[in-house]
Design an enzyme around this catalytic site. Structure first.
Site, mmCIF file in Angstrom:
data_model
loop_
_atom_site.group_PDB
_atom_site.id
_atom_site.type_symbol
_atom_site.label_atom_id
_atom_site.label_comp_id
_atom_site.label_asym_id
_atom_site.label_seq_id
_atom_site.Cartn_x
_atom_site.Cartn_y
_atom_site.Cartn_z
ATOM 1 N N LYS A 82 0.815 -1.228 0.000
ATOM 2 C CA LYS A 82 0.000 0.000 0.000
ATOM 3 C C LYS A 82 0.844 1.271 0.000
ATOM 4 O O LYS A 82 0.607 2.196 0.778
ATOM 5 C CB LYS A 82 -0.975 0.001 1.177
ATOM 6 C CG LYS A 82 -2.026 -1.101 1.111
ATOM 7 C CD LYS A 82 -3.017 -0.999 2.255
ATOM 8 C CE LYS A 82 -4.116 -2.047 2.138
ATOM 9 N NZ LYS A 82 -3.622 -3.422 2.412
ATOM 10 N N ARG A 83 1.803 1.342 -0.884
ATOM 11 C CA ARG A 83 2.629 2.539 -1.000
ATOM 12 C C ARG A 83 1.921 3.592 -1.852
ATOM 13 O O ARG A 83 1.024 3.287 -2.629
ATOM 14 C CB ARG A 83 3.983 2.193 -1.622
ATOM 15 C CG ARG A 83 4.803 1.168 -0.849
ATOM 16 C CD ARG A 83 5.219 1.687 0.517
ATOM 17 N NE ARG A 83 6.249 0.847 1.125
ATOM 18 C CZ ARG A 83 6.054 -0.038 2.082
ATOM 19 N NH1 ARG A 83 4.823 -0.212 2.558
ATOM 20 N NH2 ARG A 83 7.050 -0.745 2.586
#
Length: 283
Positions: free
Chosen positions: A97-98
């Site tokens: 989840k960057r």
């Protein structure tokens, strides 16, 4: 393209994605007591889950937070888990989840599409803007990689922002979905889906999202422990494909339904995956 391989896996093995969000508390005590350190125990647990489910699941999703929380040794464990799946010929999604500006995103792409932490897909947060996706595009074209962008997530708080109403009677997630669909057309595989997929939780129903995002492959979390329903998950598939339905705790802890001591935890995990496949089957 990697999306074609994932599509083919769903055709052959079904749409279940096994989540390896492995917490030490999930391991049966009798199994854990055989090891002198936690990292070896979790890796052995992961191995046995993968081995027992490999022929009945489309792919695996590894949530990095469970490994980061263990420090350096945990990241070595994360690396070993990714490698184990990929060396078997499996597809692995790194749930990281960057989301950041291009200079930083370039380093995230290098970190998770190359080297020690290489995976096939990663999850990204697009809510800083679609320009944050640029550094990853070369990997889609030339390195057989893909991403799943957060669109409409499975948590209750998703309604705080993703469900906000816009002037044209659409919600924020509808607009983000339009952008994902349009950008994704540049990276279509032979299967008709893009290497740029979307995360669409099955804890809430939305009848039009599958129709509107015709070329977007879905990662569908929220099934099982989070309360997501099979009928909702099935509505996000297209003829049984076009998406993968993830379950983590429901599979990893399946032994507690039948075998509290967990002596056959991997067999219980396998049976849970098979039962999921049957429940999600579209006739």
């Amino acid at each position: 393209m990697i999306i074609d391989k994932l599509y083919e896996n769903v055709e052959k093995k079904g749409c279940v994605c096994v989540g390896l969000d492995t917490d030490i508390s999930y391991l049966p005590k009798g199994f854990l007591n055989k090891f002198t350190n936690i990292e070896d125990a979790i890796f052995a647990f992961n191995q046995r889950i993968v081995d027992s489910t490999f022929d009945v699941s489309a792919c695996y999703k590894v949530q990095i937070a469970y490994y980061e929380a263990m420090g350096i040794k945990g990241m070595i464990l994360y690396k070993k888990t990714l490698e184990y799946i990929r060396k078997k010929g499996g597809i692995v999604i790194a749930d990281i989840k960057r989301g950041d500006i291009s200079a930083t995103a370039k380093m995230y792409a290098k970190a998770h599409f190359e080297g020690d932490f290489e995976s096939d897909f990663i999850t990204l947060n697009p809510y800083m803007g679609m320009d944050t996706l640029e550094p990853y595009k070369d990997y889609f074209k030339n390195k057989e990689k893909g991403v799943f962008l957060l669109l409409r997530t499975s948590n209750e708080g998703s309604k705080d922002i993703q469900y906000l109403d816009l002037k044209d009677n659409k919600k924020v997630y509808n607009k983000v979905g339009e952008k994902i669909e349009n950008i994704g057309k540049e990276f279509l595989g032979n299967c008709g889906y893009s290497s740029i997929g979307a995360v669409v939780g099955c804890t809430a129903e939305e009848n039009n999202i599958r129709k509107e995002l015709k070329h977007t492959f879905f990662l569908i979390p929220g099934y099982g422990a989070q309360g997501g329903k099979a009928e909702v998950a099935k509505s996000y598939l297209s003829g049984g494909n076009g998406g993968i339905v993830n379950s983590s705790r429901g599979i990893l802890l399946a032994y507690k339904k039948y075998d509290e001591e967990g002596k056959n935890f991997e067999e219980c995990a396998r049976n849970e995956v098979i039962n999921m496949k049957k429940t999600l089957q579209i006739i």
